[in-house]
Design an enzyme around this catalytic site. Structure first.
Site, PDB file in Angstrom:
ATOM      1  NE  ARG A  15      17.170   3.338  36.963  1.00 35.94           N
ATOM      2  CZ  ARG A  15      16.670   3.951  35.907  1.00 35.94           C
ATOM      3  NH1 ARG A  15      15.372   3.899  35.636  1.00 35.94           N
ATOM      4  NH2 ARG A  15      17.470   4.598  35.070  1.00 35.94           N
ATOM      5  CG  ASP A  16      16.160   1.718  32.611  1.00 35.88           C
ATOM      6  OD1 ASP A  16      14.943   1.796  32.849  1.00 35.88           O
ATOM      7  OD2 ASP A  16      16.659   2.109  31.545  1.00 35.88           O
ATOM      8  CG  HIS A  66      19.290   5.483  28.709  1.00 32.04           C
ATOM      9  ND1 HIS A  66      19.719   5.084  29.956  1.00 32.04           N
ATOM     10  CD2 HIS A  66      18.154   4.794  28.475  1.00 32.04           C
ATOM     11  CE1 HIS A  66      18.878   4.194  30.449  1.00 32.04           C
ATOM     12  NE2 HIS A  66      17.910   3.997  29.560  1.00 32.04           N
ATOM     13  CG  HIS A  76      15.121   2.020  25.752  1.00 29.34           C
ATOM     14  ND1 HIS A  76      14.264   1.357  26.604  1.00 29.34           N
ATOM     15  CD2 HIS A  76      15.843   2.844  26.543  1.00 29.34           C
ATOM     16  CE1 HIS A  76      14.454   1.770  27.852  1.00 29.34           C
ATOM     17  NE2 HIS A  76      15.419   2.676  27.832  1.00 29.34           N
ATOM     18  CB  CYS A 102       9.771   3.056  29.368  1.00 28.41           C
ATOM     19  SG  CYS A 102       9.161   4.581  30.152  1.00 28.41           S
ATOM     20  CG  ASN A 147      17.809  -0.127  29.083  1.00 26.09           C
ATOM     21  OD1 ASN A 147      17.816   1.092  29.071  1.00 26.09           O
ATOM     22  ND2 ASN A 147      17.113  -0.820  29.987  1.00 26.09           N
TER      23      ASN A 147
END
Length: 299
Positions: free
Chosen positions: A15-16, A207, A209, A240, A249
């Site tokens: 997803r991310d 989370h 990055h 993002c 990430n």
């Protein structure tokens, strides 16, 4: 370092990671990739997002992906949900966990969700309530905790207020994000020391990055403070879409390698994880940025 808790890695690459990639990945390749990760020992995979295809075309096949993967016992398959329409599709696809999201800064929230923070709460509250009625656990994401691309530093009291509102809605866990990768170890220590005055560490995930190469250093600080849940994306995928300059990430393969070297994680098969990373790298036609992938290419 607190070794009483098993460290858990939560994989967010499908997803991310993919949401930021311009090259469209075939549905069957996403399914194969997730299946490969399921066999690696990961216990949590965020497989897709039920956002409108207009906003993230890469994830327009969310229902098909969720319904077609081979689900492995002991693995939680989660998905991001922006609103009630997204929740209906997620329930139809029978995901195990629903994730909601918002930002700690007004500017990023408006750019990301097109709503103010106060306007976002009732939308998310309805999603949480209905997800719970459907028997789903709910995870929250708060972006820009350590810095905003529009506002710079974000007041920690504002961040805590946003997190408090989400917990009051009934979410089970909260992931706090360094969305643009500006956090440093000293800042992480300060922010997390404030968080532990208000929330249980068992309900908080980090989370990070890796925009400036500090994600693993920040992870070690969090570990030393007793935090034990971390989001990551295989190969270092991600970024993002609403944060200019943000890179991927923290890489799952780098994170898992570090944790195993530290004696904090033994459940993940690093060879299978690398095979899964090599698979998606071949579909993206570009090198993944993780250190482990760089080493594998040199050997």
């Amino acid at each position: 370092m607190n070794r009483s808790k098993q460290v858990q890695i939560k994989e967010v690459g499908p997803r991310d990671g993919l949401q930021n990639e311009k090259k469209e990945i075939a549905t069957e390749d996403k399914i194969e990739w997730i299946n490969r990760m399921s066999e690696s020992g990961l216990s949590y995979i965020e497989i897709t997002s039920f956002v409108h295809p207009k906003w993230i075309p890469q994830l327009k096949d969310a229902v098909e992906v969720a319904q077609s993967i081979e689900r492995k016992d002991g693995v939680t398959y989660a998905a991001l949900v922006p609103n009630m329409k997204g929740l209906e599709r997620a329930i139809e696809a029978d995901v195990d966990e629903v994730s909601i999201f918002m930002s700690a800064s007004e500017s990023h929230n408006k750019n990301n969700i097109n709503k103010s923070i106060s306007e976002t709460y009732p939308v998310l509250k309805e999603v949480v309530d209905e997800a719970k009625k459907a028997g789903k656990s709910v995870r929250g994401y708060v972006s820009t905790v350590f810095g905003c691309p529009y506002e710079g530093n974000v007041d920690e009291h504002q961040v805590i207020d946003v997190c408090d509102n989400l917990f009051n809605m009934g979410i089970d866990e909260l992931s706090i994000g360094d969305t643009i990768g500006v956090a440093n170890p000293t800042q992480v220590e300060h922010v997390l020391s404030e968080f532990e005055k208000h929330f249980s560490k068992d309900q908080l995930a980090l989370h990070f990055h890796d925009t400036r190469g500090l994600a693993l250093a920040n992870t070690v600080v969090a570990l030393q403070l007793g935090y034990h849940i971390f989001d990551s994306a295989l190969g270092g995928l991600g970024g993002c879409p609403y944060a200019k300059g943000a890179s991927g990430n923290v890489a799952t393969d780098d994170l898992a390698h570090m944790l195993q070297q530290m004696g904090l994680e033994q459940s993940i098969d690093l060879n299978k994880l690398q095979e899964a990373a090599q698979f998606i790298e071949s579909k993206l036609d570009q090198p993944l940025p993780s250190k482990q992938m760089g080493i594998s290419r040199r050997l």
